[in-house]
Design a protein around this motif. Structure first.
Motif, PDB file in Angstrom:
ATOM      1  N   ARG A 125       0.754  -1.350  -0.026  1.00  0.00           N
ATOM      2  CA  ARG A 125       0.046   0.042   0.046  1.00  0.00           C
ATOM      3  C   ARG A 125       0.876   1.064  -0.116  1.00  0.00           C
ATOM      4  O   ARG A 125       0.581   2.268  -0.681  1.00  0.00           O
ATOM      5  N   GLN A 126       2.030   1.279   0.925  1.00  0.00           N
ATOM      6  CA  GLN A 126       2.873   2.682   0.902  1.00  0.00           C
ATOM      7  C   GLN A 126       3.621   2.625  -0.542  1.00  0.00           C
ATOM      8  O   GLN A 126       3.440   3.741  -1.007  1.00  0.00           O
ATOM      9  N   LEU A 127       3.771   1.697  -1.329  1.00  0.00           N
ATOM     10  CA  LEU A 127       4.376   1.938  -2.690  1.00  0.00           C
ATOM     11  C   LEU A 127       3.271   2.321  -3.775  1.00  0.00           C
ATOM     12  O   LEU A 127       3.645   3.316  -4.551  1.00  0.00           O
ATOM     13  N   GLU A 128       1.932   1.792  -3.342  1.00  0.00           N
ATOM     14  CA  GLU A 128       0.809   2.290  -4.205  1.00  0.00           C
ATOM     15  C   GLU A 128       0.681   3.746  -4.045  1.00  0.00           C
ATOM     16  O   GLU A 128       0.484   4.515  -5.035  1.00  0.00           O
ATOM     17  N   ASN A 129       0.447   3.823  -2.779  1.00  0.00           N
ATOM     18  CA  ASN A 129       0.247   5.580  -2.480  1.00  0.00           C
ATOM     19  C   ASN A 129       1.341   6.637  -2.993  1.00  0.00           C
ATOM     20  O   ASN A 129       1.457   7.384  -3.878  1.00  0.00           O
ATOM     21  N   GLU A 172      -0.159   5.398   5.184  1.00  0.00           N
ATOM     22  CA  GLU A 172       0.587   4.558   6.400  1.00  0.00           C
ATOM     23  C   GLU A 172       1.949   4.355   5.678  1.00  0.00           C
ATOM     24  O   GLU A 172       1.868   3.781   4.663  1.00  0.00           O
ATOM     25  N   MET A 173       2.906   4.327   6.672  1.00  0.00           N
ATOM     26  CA  MET A 173       4.431   3.947   6.387  1.00  0.00           C
ATOM     27  C   MET A 173       4.788   2.558   6.945  1.00  0.00           C
ATOM     28  O   MET A 173       4.668   2.339   7.860  1.00  0.00           O
ATOM     29  N   ALA A 174       5.171   1.603   5.856  1.00  0.00           N
ATOM     30  CA  ALA A 174       5.735   0.343   6.378  1.00  0.00           C
ATOM     31  C   ALA A 174       7.158   0.594   6.694  1.00  0.00           C
ATOM     32  O   ALA A 174       7.740  -0.090   7.549  1.00  0.00           O
ATOM     33  N   TYR A 175       7.863   1.620   5.979  1.00  0.00           N
ATOM     34  CA  TYR A 175       9.228   1.735   5.988  1.00  0.00           C
ATOM     35  C   TYR A 175       9.439   3.217   6.648  1.00  0.00           C
ATOM     36  O   TYR A 175       8.775   4.022   6.551  1.00  0.00           O
TER      37      TYR A 175
END
Ligand code: 2RA
Length: 329
Positions: A164-168, A176-179
């Motif tokens: 989702r982070q990459l898509e955003n 929301e940030m996973a990284y």
């Protein structure tokens, strides 16, 4: 056979169900298990609908096999409770991998270590599985002295939050940030947390798990694990120093003959493995096989595999197939 899939609604759990169906694993009753918030939800498996249940309900149903992909803490707490009722657990987390009483298995390499007493079996880390699938047959022939590996890991290894982070970021949206950092148009040299020695857990998994699976603590391994904005699978640049010299043609021949490994190696036709083409497949792909001209008995390779399939779900299902075929369950 009653089979539980613990973490059935997660990214790896969904692939586990897909692989179990594709390989027609002999399931008479599927028990999808997830956290309390998912209990009651329905999942579909081979055209039938199943209600997600909680852990204790699943334990009370006494499945023959429980395939876990629900994180280390959940596995530490619940895998022993399944084992107590006679269930054989195959766990995809890191919880049991380095436990000296537990087996760490890639079926094509060391399934023979398994016995009927093994009630909790550890599935290795995805980046380890794809590397040892290529190293194991070469170790037998040329005796590995040292491995230097750099990984280029798919964001799917982190999970749906990273996807989702990459898509955003790709769409220029906030989310929301996973990284800790942006992953779009970036490379992050951190997979998992840092240990005392300034290596990440991911890098140390490559060191420790490789030695355990190949059953040889003399093999020196050093790793750099990098996260890149790719979804199809993990890629690895692997430099291997052997005790013995080799012919590259012999290396290719051995790998061609290795079950579960596909050689894609012809620079004249620009043939080499790439995650875009490995996605959804169960083989480990190897190419760019070439002698390291900077030192004797040393080889460079490029290894790619779908980290959700052979790197997780398929390897776990293959372990289940092995214990059924060998009457160990
Ligand atoms: C990762 N191998 O890629 C780890 C866990 N799946 O993040």
């Amino acid at each position: 056979m009653k089979v539980a899939v613990v973490g059935a609604t997660g990214m790896v759990g969904e692939v586990m169900l897909q692989v179990l169906a594709e390989r027609n694993f002999p399931i008479t009753e599927l028990i999808p298990v997830a956290s309390e918030r998912s209990v009651g939800n329905e999942i579909e498996f081979k055209g039938n609908k199943y209600k997600v249940v909680g852990m204790q309900t699943a334990i009370d149903m006494k499945p023959a096999i429980a395939i876990f992909s629900a994180g280390g803490d959940t596995s530490k707490e619940w895998a022993p409770k399944f084992a107590e009722v006679g269930t054989t657990v195959i766990d995809n987390s890191s919880a049991w991998r380095m436990d000296p009483t537990k087996k760490l298995v890639v079926p094509e390499i060391n399934a023979s270590v398994l016995t009927i007493e093994d009630k909790i079996i550890a599935n290795p880390n995805c980046s380890t599985i794809q590397m040892v699938m290529v190293l194991a047959p070469l170790h037998k022939e040329f005796d590995i002295k040292r491995v230097v590996v750099s990984t280029y890991q798919s964001i799917t290894g982190t999970g749906v939050k990273a996807v989702r982070q990459l898509e955003n970021e790709y769409q220029g949206a906030k989310g929301e940030m996973a990284y800790k950092y942006q992953i779009h148009r970036n490379a992050i040299p951190q997979c998992d947390v840092f240990e005392e020695n300034d290596y990440t857990k991911e890098e140390m998994k490559l060191v420790r798990e490789t030695q355990k699976i190949l059953d040889d603590r003399t093999i020196a391994v050093t790793a750099t694990a990098v996260r890149i904005p790719v979804v199809g699978g993990h890629s690895e640049a692997v430099n291997v120093e052997f005790e013995k010299d080799f012919e590259v043609s012999t290396i290719r021949q051995i790998l061609h003959q290795t079950q579960g490994v596909t050689v894609q190696d012809n620079v004249d036709t620009f043939t080499f493995p790439m995650p875009l083409y490995a996605q959804g497949k169960d083989d480990v792909f190897v190419g760019r096989i070439r002698r390291d001209e900077s030192q004797p008995n040393t080889l460079n390779m490029w290894i790619v595999a779908d980290n959700l399939r052979k790197g997780a779900a398929t390897n776990a299902v293959q372990i289940a197939e092995y214990i059924v075929a060998n009457n160990l369950v």
